[in-house]
Design a protein around this motif. Structure first.
Motif, PDB file in Angstrom:
ATOM      1  N   HIS A  41       0.816  -1.206   0.000  1.00  0.00           N
ATOM      2  CA  HIS A  41       0.000   0.000   0.000  1.00  0.00           C
ATOM      3  C   HIS A  41       0.856   1.265   0.000  1.00  0.00           C
ATOM      4  CE1 HIS A  41      -3.878  -1.978   0.612  1.00  0.00           C
ATOM      5  NE2 HIS A  41      -3.265  -2.791   1.455  1.00  0.00           N
ATOM      6  N   ASP A  42       0.726   2.046  -1.068  1.00  0.00           N
ATOM      7  CA  ASP A  42       1.304   3.392  -1.156  1.00  0.00           C
ATOM      8  C   ASP A  42       2.812   3.435  -0.947  1.00  0.00           C
ATOM      9  OD1 ASP A  42      -1.282   4.524  -1.537  1.00  0.00           O
ATOM     10  OD2 ASP A  42      -1.637   4.397   0.616  1.00  0.00           O
ATOM     11  N   SER A  68      -4.130   3.937  -2.403  1.00  0.00           N
ATOM     12  CA  SER A  68      -5.391   4.191  -1.712  1.00  0.00           C
ATOM     13  C   SER A  68      -6.062   5.422  -2.305  1.00  0.00           C
ATOM     14  CB  SER A  68      -5.136   4.421  -0.216  1.00  0.00           C
ATOM     15  OG  SER A  68      -4.440   3.334   0.341  1.00  0.00           O
ATOM     16  N   SER A  76     -14.314   4.025  -0.855  1.00  0.00           N
ATOM     17  CA  SER A  76     -12.909   3.646  -0.992  1.00  0.00           C
ATOM     18  C   SER A  76     -12.664   2.939  -2.314  1.00  0.00           C
ATOM     19  CB  SER A  76     -12.500   2.728   0.165  1.00  0.00           C
ATOM     20  OG  SER A  76     -11.174   2.270   0.023  1.00  0.00           O
ATOM     21  N   HIS A  78      -9.272   1.116  -4.498  1.00  0.00           N
ATOM     22  CA  HIS A  78      -7.863   0.717  -4.495  1.00  0.00           C
ATOM     23  C   HIS A  78      -7.408   0.539  -5.935  1.00  0.00           C
ATOM     24  CE1 HIS A  78      -7.709  -0.901  -0.079  1.00  0.00           C
ATOM     25  NE2 HIS A  78      -8.062   0.364  -0.180  1.00  0.00           N
ATOM     26  N   SER A  98      -0.472  10.956   1.302  1.00  0.00           N
ATOM     27  CA  SER A  98      -1.316   9.862   1.763  1.00  0.00           C
ATOM     28  C   SER A  98      -0.701   9.150   2.962  1.00  0.00           C
ATOM     29  CB  SER A  98      -1.556   8.873   0.625  1.00  0.00           C
ATOM     30  OG  SER A  98      -2.378   7.807   1.046  1.00  0.00           O
ATOM     31  N   ARG A 102      -2.177   8.805   6.705  1.00  0.00           N
ATOM     32  CA  ARG A 102      -2.424   7.496   7.300  1.00  0.00           C
ATOM     33  C   ARG A 102      -1.814   7.393   8.705  1.00  0.00           C
ATOM     34  NH1 ARG A 102      -3.451   2.544   4.741  1.00  0.00           N
ATOM     35  NH2 ARG A 102      -4.229   2.700   2.606  1.00  0.00           N
ATOM     36  N   ALA A 172      -6.946  10.486   0.773  1.00  0.00           N
ATOM     37  CA  ALA A 172      -6.711   9.531  -0.313  1.00  0.00           C
ATOM     38  C   ALA A 172      -6.998  10.243  -1.627  1.00  0.00           C
ATOM     39  CB  ALA A 172      -7.605   8.300  -0.156  1.00  0.00           C
TER      40      ALA A 172
END
Length: 285
Positions: A41-42, A68, A76, A78, A98, A102, A172
């Motif tokens: 993720h990211d 995200s 949401s 992805h 992001s 988070r 996001a």
């Protein structure tokens, strides 16, 4: 000879998986896969270690990432990005924003939870690797350690759901802008589990068509969270718009029940991803 099989959606300890990048690659090799994509993720922090393991194990690695995003109505989204340039300034700026959001969000959620449960920020941090962006899965692991829930799935179904009073939103990217950023970075954008109805709301066709117009390349149709009728619908949508479809496990080690290689992508689709990419190259073991 059997057809080549590639699992194009996996996670390591660089995000919310439970195994280091090299171990994810080894798991793919043990499963008899010809290759995999690492899509934390990211972040691209696991690429180097995964590439080294791929060369040692003789499997192909597609360097990737799961970005995200959030639609205008708060749904949401992805977005998987394959073979983008990790140094692209536009994409890096969005990812930095992001990740910072988070982290702040995880701290605020932990503070709220600590009012009712025996967890602390230090306990949450113990469940994340040194460079990982801390998120809800790490909070879930802390709740398991504290004896509040039995596993991650139970945490997400109750305490950490988006409807919980402990939930805190985070920044996001808009999914259409995210597609543009990935393309500008030479990457190939694919909508991850787009009809994952069991997770909650999914975006409508209008948003999906806007993403396609912006340069979306494919749809992750074969994923355990897409019900079977929705997979058929996704294939029909892809055919109408000239997109490819992928199959992936969304493997998280012991963090989810998903088994590596439970859904796979064939060699023809991988070749198309390589053809479209200009940011970086696959690693051939």
């Amino acid at each position: 000879m059997s057809a080549a099989r590639y699992d194009l959606h996996t996670h390591s300890t660089e995000s919310d998986g439970t195994e280091p990048p090299a171990d994810v690659v080894r798991a793919a090799a043990r499963a008899g896969l010809d290759g995999l994509a690492l899509t934390d993720h990211d972040t691209t922090a696991g690429w180097a270690a995964a590439a080294e393991a791929a060369r040692a194990e003789g499997v192909l690695l597609v360097p990737g990432m799961e970005m995200s995003c959030m639609a205008a109505d708060g749904t949401s989204v992805h977005l998987l990005s394959y073979l983008h340039d990790p140094g692209d300034p536009g994409l890096r700026a969005e990812l930095d924003t992001s990740r910072a959001s988070r982290l702040t969000r995880a701290q605020r959620m932990t503070d709220r939870l600590a009012e009712d449960f025996p967890i602390t920020w230090d306990l949450v941090r113990e469940h994340a690797s040194e460079n990982a962006t801390i998120g809800r899965p790490h909070i879930a692991d802390a709740l398991v350690t504290a004896g509040v829930v039995t596993d991650r799935s139970a945490a997400f179904a109750t305490i950490l759901t988006g409807r919980s009073r402990y939930y805190v939103p985070h920044h996001a990217a808009d999914p259409v802008e995210a597609v543009r950023l990935v393309r500008a970075a030479g990457g190939v954008p694919v909508f991850a589990h787009p009809r994952a109805l069991m997770r909650g709301r999914v975006v409508d066709l209008e948003v999906m068509e806007a993403m396609i117009e912006a340069g979306l390349a494919g749809l992750e149709a074969d994923h355990r969270d897409n019900p079977e009728p929705e997979r058929t619908w996704l294939r029909e949508l892809a055919a109408r718009h000239g997109l490819f479809v992928t199959g992936s496990s969304d493997y998280h080690g012991t963090g989810k029940p998903n088994l590596i290689g439970e859904f796979t992508t064939d060699a023809e689709v991988l070749a198309e991803i390589e053809h479209q990419a200009t940011g970086t190259a696959v690693v051939r073991g």
